[in-house]
Design an enzyme around this catalytic site. Sequence first.
Site, short mmCIF file in Angstrom:
data_model
loop_
_atom_site.label_atom_id
_atom_site.label_comp_id
_atom_site.label_asym_id
_atom_site.label_seq_id
_atom_site.Cartn_x
_atom_site.Cartn_y
_atom_site.Cartn_z
N SER A 156 39.00 -106.25 8.11
CA SER A 156 38.73 -106.09 9.61
C SER A 156 39.13 -107.32 10.18
O SER A 156 39.18 -108.44 9.51
CB SER A 156 37.36 -105.80 9.88
OG SER A 156 36.95 -105.98 11.09
N TYR A 169 28.19 -107.08 8.70
CA TYR A 169 29.54 -106.64 8.68
C TYR A 169 30.45 -107.53 8.29
O TYR A 169 31.39 -107.71 7.58
CB TYR A 169 29.69 -106.06 10.20
CG TYR A 169 31.08 -105.04 10.25
CD1 TYR A 169 31.25 -103.80 9.60
CD2 TYR A 169 32.40 -105.76 10.94
CE1 TYR A 169 32.39 -103.05 9.80
CE2 TYR A 169 33.29 -104.84 10.88
CZ TYR A 169 33.36 -103.62 10.35
OH TYR A 169 34.72 -102.90 10.56
N1 LIG Z 1 36.76 -98.75 14.06
C1 LIG Z 1 36.94 -100.07 14.09
O1 LIG Z 1 37.01 -100.62 15.24
C2 LIG Z 1 37.38 -100.76 12.65
C3 LIG Z 1 37.82 -101.97 12.99
C4 LIG Z 1 38.26 -102.67 11.79
C5 LIG Z 1 37.84 -102.06 10.61
N2 LIG Z 1 37.21 -100.99 10.48
C6 LIG Z 1 37.09 -100.56 9.13
O2 LIG Z 1 37.97 -99.23 8.82
C7 LIG Z 1 37.21 -98.40 7.80
C8 LIG Z 1 37.03 -96.88 8.32
O3 LIG Z 1 36.33 -96.82 9.51
P1 LIG Z 1 36.85 -95.75 10.61
O4 LIG Z 1 36.88 -96.86 11.83
O5 LIG Z 1 37.78 -94.97 10.26
O6 LIG Z 1 35.30 -95.11 10.87
P2 LIG Z 1 34.74 -93.77 10.97
O7 LIG Z 1 33.12 -93.84 10.87
O8 LIG Z 1 35.60 -92.74 11.37
O9 LIG Z 1 35.37 -93.32 9.16
C9 LIG Z 1 34.57 -93.88 8.07
C10 LIG Z 1 34.36 -93.08 6.95
O10 LIG Z 1 33.76 -93.62 5.88
C11 LIG Z 1 32.77 -92.61 5.30
N3 LIG Z 1 31.77 -93.24 4.58
C12 LIG Z 1 30.84 -94.14 5.29
N4 LIG Z 1 30.07 -94.50 4.37
C13 LIG Z 1 30.48 -93.89 3.08
C14 LIG Z 1 29.88 -93.74 1.97
N5 LIG Z 1 28.66 -94.48 1.74
N6 LIG Z 1 30.38 -93.24 1.16
C15 LIG Z 1 31.43 -92.43 1.35
N7 LIG Z 1 32.06 -92.42 2.51
C16 LIG Z 1 31.45 -93.08 3.40
C17 LIG Z 1 32.32 -91.82 6.67
O11 LIG Z 1 31.81 -90.48 6.45
C18 LIG Z 1 33.80 -91.64 7.52
O12 LIG Z 1 34.55 -90.61 6.87
C19 LIG Z 1 35.71 -98.95 7.82
O13 LIG Z 1 35.62 -99.78 6.46
C20 LIG Z 1 35.49 -100.17 8.79
O14 LIG Z 1 34.72 -101.03 8.64
C21 LIG Z 1 37.02 -100.23 11.52
#
Ligand SMILES: NC(=O)c1ccc[n+]([C@@H]2O[C@H](COP(=O)([O-])OP(=O)(O)OC[C@H]3O[C@@H](n4cnc5c(N)ncnc54)[C@H](O)[C@@H]3O)[C@@H](O)[C@H]2O)c1
Length: 280
Positions: A156, A169
Amino acid sequence: MGLVDGRVALVTGAGRGQGRSHALKLAAEGADVIAVDIGGGQVETISYELASEADLDTTVSAIEAMGRRAVKAIADVRSLSDLQAAVDAGLSELGKIDIVCANAGIGGWGVCWEMSAQQWHDMIDINLTGVWNAARAALPSMVERGEGGCVILTSSTAGLIGYANTAHYTAAKHGVIGLMKVMSAELGPHRIRVNAICPTTVNTQLVTYDATSELFAPDKTNPRPDDVSDAFTSLNSLPIPWIEPADVSEAVAWLCSDAARYVHGIALPVDGGNTAKKGS
Ligand SMILES: NC(=O)c1ccc[n+]([C@@H]2O[C@H](COP(=O)([O-])OP(=O)(O)OC[C@H]3O[C@@H](n4cnc5c(N)ncnc54)[C@H](O)[C@@H]3O)[C@@H](O)[C@H]2O)c1
């Protein structure tokens, strides 16, 4: 020809958001996919639900509708044995793994001296140990096969700079970049490229739930996206509040492709200038 024709990708967090988008993009570019998610439930220290089994089914159906093969795997990334079972199922059905997208993660807010020990541990267990678990489960088969491959760890902008209210985080996401650096040193000789991806705010449930809006618009009752978009826009230098999952998937597909064959050991921002603006 797709960018990743004939390859097999393991994607964690494939039930929705960026993980689903990466899985569908890689399938559209010719890959079969081992689609991993938790299959529902809630982590007690976060205030929104994780993806359900039906969400993962939707991802799998969409991959199959493109004529690609998909293996659905319910696994909690906190469990190495769950991930090993997902890898084993994928290997037995699809024969190999070429690409690992260790993407699953949670979000949450809290001041470092107020958050509970459980908040800290849940975040580190999922967002850092969960990434290592995915790599640990998949890599032996890739090293043994000797055909190279590509690993993308989802970090991130919080892996590059520090945001107040996100100690757990930010620590996990910085840890992911450290892990990527070591893995790139260890796996380069095996022609397995390892990189991290560092998105700015992405329009997914991880940031669109109520607690985020309340933090970014503390003066509003029940804030709506319009109420928080200026605050999010101020993080970036491009005039955008957030990006879409597909924007990150474009970078993922490129990193996995032969066009990026010498790109190895980097933390790639897809961040609208967010980190450059802050001097990172
Ligand atoms: N959304 C943002 O602003 C952002 C920015 C930078 C990085 N990220 C990172 O991107 C990645 C994806 O997140 P997203 O934005 O798609 O959010 P999201 O919540 O839509 O998707 C996250 C997915 O991870 C799964 N998950 C969570 N905990 C889990 C576990 N213990 N075991 C198996 N699956 C699990 C959830 O069920 C979900 O499908 C994450 O690592 C997040 O930290 C997100």
